[in-house]
Enzyme design. Structure first.
Site, PDB file in Angstrom:
ATOM      1  N   ASN A   1      17.436   6.118 -16.820  1.00 50.83           N
ATOM      2  CA  ASN A   1      17.720   6.262 -15.393  1.00 50.83           C
ATOM      3  C   ASN A   1      19.237   6.297 -15.157  1.00 50.83           C
ATOM      4  O   ASN A   1      19.741   7.157 -14.424  1.00 50.83           O
ATOM      5  CB  ASN A   1      17.065   5.096 -14.642  1.00 50.83           C
ATOM      6  CG  ASN A   1      17.266   5.193 -13.148  1.00 50.83           C
ATOM      7  OD1 ASN A   1      18.385   5.138 -12.672  1.00 50.83           O
ATOM      8  ND2 ASN A   1      16.183   5.343 -12.402  1.00 50.83           N
TER       9      ASN A   1
ATOM     10  N   ALA B   1       0.855  -1.188   0.000  1.00 54.04           N
ATOM     11  CA  ALA B   1       0.000   0.000   0.000  1.00 54.04           C
ATOM     12  C   ALA B   1       0.891   1.238   0.000  1.00 54.04           C
ATOM     13  O   ALA B   1       0.710   2.163   0.778  1.00 54.04           O
ATOM     14  CB  ALA B   1      -0.922  -0.017   1.208  1.00 54.04           C
TER      15      ALA B   1
ATOM     16  N   GLY C   1       1.050   1.180  -5.520  1.00 59.03           N
ATOM     17  CA  GLY C   1       0.026   0.208  -5.110  1.00 59.03           C
ATOM     18  C   GLY C   1      -1.269   0.925  -4.748  1.00 59.03           C
ATOM     19  O   GLY C   1      -2.359   0.510  -5.146  1.00 59.03           O
TER      20      GLY C   1
ATOM     21  N   LYS D   1      13.935   2.498 -20.191  1.00 56.98           N
ATOM     22  CA  LYS D   1      13.744   3.280 -18.965  1.00 56.98           C
ATOM     23  C   LYS D   1      14.966   3.129 -18.060  1.00 56.98           C
ATOM     24  O   LYS D   1      15.413   4.086 -17.428  1.00 56.98           O
ATOM     25  CB  LYS D   1      12.466   2.819 -18.251  1.00 56.98           C
ATOM     26  CG  LYS D   1      12.022   3.796 -17.193  1.00 56.98           C
ATOM     27  CD  LYS D   1      10.654   3.517 -16.648  1.00 56.98           C
ATOM     28  CE  LYS D   1      10.353   4.560 -15.566  1.00 56.98           C
ATOM     29  NZ  LYS D   1       9.652   4.006 -14.432  1.00 56.98           N
TER      30      LYS D   1
HETATM   31  P1  NAP Z   1       6.706   2.498  -2.072  1.00 59.15           P
HETATM   32  O1  NAP Z   1       5.932   3.754  -2.009  1.00 59.15           O
HETATM   33  O2  NAP Z   1       7.913   2.332  -1.211  1.00 59.15           O
HETATM   34  O3  NAP Z   1       5.703   1.300  -1.792  1.00 59.15           O
HETATM   35  C1  NAP Z   1       6.105  -0.026  -1.682  1.00 59.15           C
HETATM   36  C2  NAP Z   1       5.172  -0.698  -0.697  1.00 59.15           C
HETATM   37  O4  NAP Z   1       5.417  -2.116  -0.678  1.00 59.15           O
HETATM   38  C3  NAP Z   1       5.346  -0.210   0.741  1.00 59.15           C
HETATM   39  O5  NAP Z   1       4.069   0.102   1.257  1.00 59.15           O
HETATM   40  C4  NAP Z   1       5.949  -1.416   1.446  1.00 59.15           C
HETATM   41  O6  NAP Z   1       5.602  -1.511   2.796  1.00 59.15           O
HETATM   42  C5  NAP Z   1       5.304  -2.530   0.659  1.00 59.15           C
HETATM   43  N1  NAP Z   1       5.941  -3.830   0.858  1.00 59.15           N
HETATM   44  C6  NAP Z   1       7.223  -4.191   0.622  1.00 59.15           C
HETATM   45  N2  NAP Z   1       7.414  -5.500   0.934  1.00 59.15           N
HETATM   46  C7  NAP Z   1       6.210  -5.959   1.378  1.00 59.15           C
HETATM   47  C8  NAP Z   1       5.753  -7.225   1.839  1.00 59.15           C
HETATM   48  N3  NAP Z   1       6.579  -8.268   1.914  1.00 59.15           N
HETATM   49  N4  NAP Z   1       4.459  -7.347   2.198  1.00 59.15           N
HETATM   50  C9  NAP Z   1       3.621  -6.298   2.134  1.00 59.15           C
HETATM   51  N5  NAP Z   1       3.987  -5.058   1.692  1.00 59.15           N
HETATM   52  C10 NAP Z   1       5.269  -4.905   1.323  1.00 59.15           C
HETATM   53  O7  NAP Z   1       7.195   2.210  -3.571  1.00 59.15           O
HETATM   54  P2  NAP Z   1       6.612   2.792  -4.936  1.00 59.15           P
HETATM   55  O8  NAP Z   1       7.088   4.190  -5.110  1.00 59.15           O
HETATM   56  O9  NAP Z   1       5.155   2.524  -5.045  1.00 59.15           O
HETATM   57  O10 NAP Z   1       7.431   1.923  -5.972  1.00 59.15           O
HETATM   58  C11 NAP Z   1       7.093   0.591  -6.346  1.00 59.15           C
HETATM   59  C12 NAP Z   1       7.872   0.296  -7.639  1.00 59.15           C
HETATM   60  O11 NAP Z   1       7.355   1.134  -8.673  1.00 59.15           O
HETATM   61  C13 NAP Z   1       9.367   0.625  -7.521  1.00 59.15           C
HETATM   62  O12 NAP Z   1      10.135  -0.300  -8.232  1.00 59.15           O
HETATM   63  C14 NAP Z   1       9.466   2.004  -8.166  1.00 59.15           C
HETATM   64  O13 NAP Z   1      10.750   2.287  -8.714  1.00 59.15           O
HETATM   65  C15 NAP Z   1       8.413   1.894  -9.260  1.00 59.15           C
HETATM   66  N6  NAP Z   1       7.884   3.179  -9.702  1.00 59.15           N
HETATM   67  C16 NAP Z   1       7.432   4.097  -8.799  1.00 59.15           C
HETATM   68  C17 NAP Z   1       6.907   5.303  -9.254  1.00 59.15           C
HETATM   69  C18 NAP Z   1       6.385   6.359  -8.299  1.00 59.15           C
HETATM   70  O14 NAP Z   1       6.055   7.457  -8.741  1.00 59.15           O
HETATM   71  N7  NAP Z   1       6.259   6.091  -7.010  1.00 59.15           N
HETATM   72  C19 NAP Z   1       6.875   5.573 -10.639  1.00 59.15           C
HETATM   73  C20 NAP Z   1       7.319   4.603 -11.535  1.00 59.15           C
HETATM   74  C21 NAP Z   1       7.837   3.411 -11.048  1.00 59.15           C
HETATM   75  P3  NAP Z   1       6.438  -0.692   3.915  1.00 59.15           P
HETATM   76  O15 NAP Z   1       5.929   0.692   3.845  1.00 59.15           O
HETATM   77  O16 NAP Z   1       6.058  -1.429   5.149  1.00 59.15           O
HETATM   78  O17 NAP Z   1       7.885  -0.825   3.560  1.00 59.15           O
END
Ligand code: NAP
Length: 304
Positions: free
Chosen positions: A187, A9, A13, A183
């Site tokens: 990066n 979340a 997500g 991508k």
């Molecule tokens: P994020 O905000 O850090 O969210 C990841 C989530 O996964 C956190 O809530 C984390 O929980 C949870 N998680 C990790 N391991 C888990 C487990 N075993 N069980 C349950 N939950 C778990 O990351 P994000 O920014 O959404 O990025 C996700 C991916 O998308 C990355 O590879 C990123 O590079 C890519 N991405 C992101 C964006 C962006 O704008 N955010 C854009 C393009 C691509 P905790 O909080 O407890 O750690």
């Protein structure tokens, strides 16, 4: 349930979960543990902030230990968490289950597929932007597009229409590896330098030689890896991105500035590993990786 499970979340997500749920689709969130579930329930659900408007979505949530079978899972965690997170759900995956892997970079997808050989892994690459303002509060920061695909498989699954209904801009492609490699290369040419020069993306206009040297090595690497389309016009696109996002801080810059672990192993680290595997010398990329690791080490951050 023939709906969506979403692990994580966090930023992306939550962005997916709230849009699917408001389109009336069945969604269940998988949170890390009971403590996270308790905090989530106290928050009353996920809050999405879009165009300055906040909306609360009381989406059902569970822990990985729930016994409900999973048929379609969006894995929305960081690349370094993907393999363990997917493996923790292995006992719950129904026959023919599908996993959508939303991780940036390359390497984690292969690791997940190797751990779960009977599952259909769909790779995704997204240019949407979101960030966590607080726990379970996510800001939709940048409109974008998500590419989904299985390498070499042109036929999209029927459920892709659900994304249309939910207003998630997307396209299926059999060339998903090309998208992920492109991508990754963008990066590698931008993000590490913004960290090392302590600047916004636009600050890289002051380092044209470094940028063009990296682009030349990256294009050669992409071609050696068989990704010719991903190599075409790379330097020009890097310059366009630097200009178009001049005022922004890169995601890696922000991770380092906030003392967060980076996804370096799946980005620049993966590029260097692939070059080594192909016996291709990439001295500038290698030097950049060493400088970046030293920088992370000095700040007490993980090196991979
Ligand atoms: P994020 O905000 O850090 O969210 C990841 C989530 O996964 C956190 O809530 C984390 O929980 C949870 N998680 C990790 N391991 C888990 C487990 N075993 N069980 C349950 N939950 C778990 O990351 P994000 O920014 O959404 O990025 C996700 C991916 O998308 C990355 O590879 C990123 O590079 C890519 N991405 C992101 C964006 C962006 O704008 N955010 C854009 C393009 C691509 P905790 O909080 O407890 O750690």
């Amino acid at each position: 349930m023939n709906g969506w499970h979403i692990l994580g979340a966090g930023s992306l997500g939550s962005l997916w979960a709230t849009r699917l749920a408001r389109a009336g689709l069945p969604v269940r969130l998988i949170l890390r543990d009971q403590a996270a579930l308790t905090r989530y329930r106290a928050a009353g659900g996920l809050t999405l902030i879009e165009d300055g408007q906040a909306s609360l979505h009381p989406i059902t949530a569970e822990t990985p230990h729930s016994d409900m079978p999973i048929r379609r899972l969006l894995l929305a965690c960081k690349a370094y968490d993907a393999e363990e997170a997917a493996a923790s759900l292995a006992p719950r995956l129904a026959p023919g289950a599908e996993l959508i892997l939303l991780q940036n970079g390359l390497g984690s997808q292969e690791a997940v597929a190797a751990r779960l050989p009977r599952v259909r892994c769909i790779f995704a690459s997204s240019t949407e932007g979101a960030f966590r303002e607080d726990a379970f509060r996510v800001v939709f920061a940048g409109r974008g597009h998500t590419w989904l695909g299985v390498p070499g498989q042109p036929q999209a699954p029927a459920w892709l229409d659900e994304l249309h209904g939910a207003g998630i801009p997307h396209q299926w492609t059999a060339q998903i590896l090309e998208k992920l490699w492109r991508k990754l290369a963008l990066n590698c040419a931008i993000n590490p330098l913004t960290v090392l020069h302590d600047c916004r993306n636009g600050g890289l206009r002051d380092w044209p030689g470094e940028v063009s040297g990296l682009c030349a090595e990256l294009a050669e690497l992409l071609r050696a890896a068989g990704q010719h389309a991903a190599a075409a016009g790379l330097h020009d696109e890097v310059l366009r991105v630097i200009d178009g996002t001049a005022a922004n801080y890169s995601s890696m810059y922000q991770d380092v500035a906030h003392g967060r672990r980076t996804e370096i192993a799946y980005l620049l680290g993966h590029a260097c590993q692939e070059a080594e595997h192909l016996h291709l010398p990439v001295p500038q990329l290698q030097a950049l990786l060493l400088r970046l690791r030293a920088h992370l080490h000095a700040r007490g951050l993980p090196l991979s």
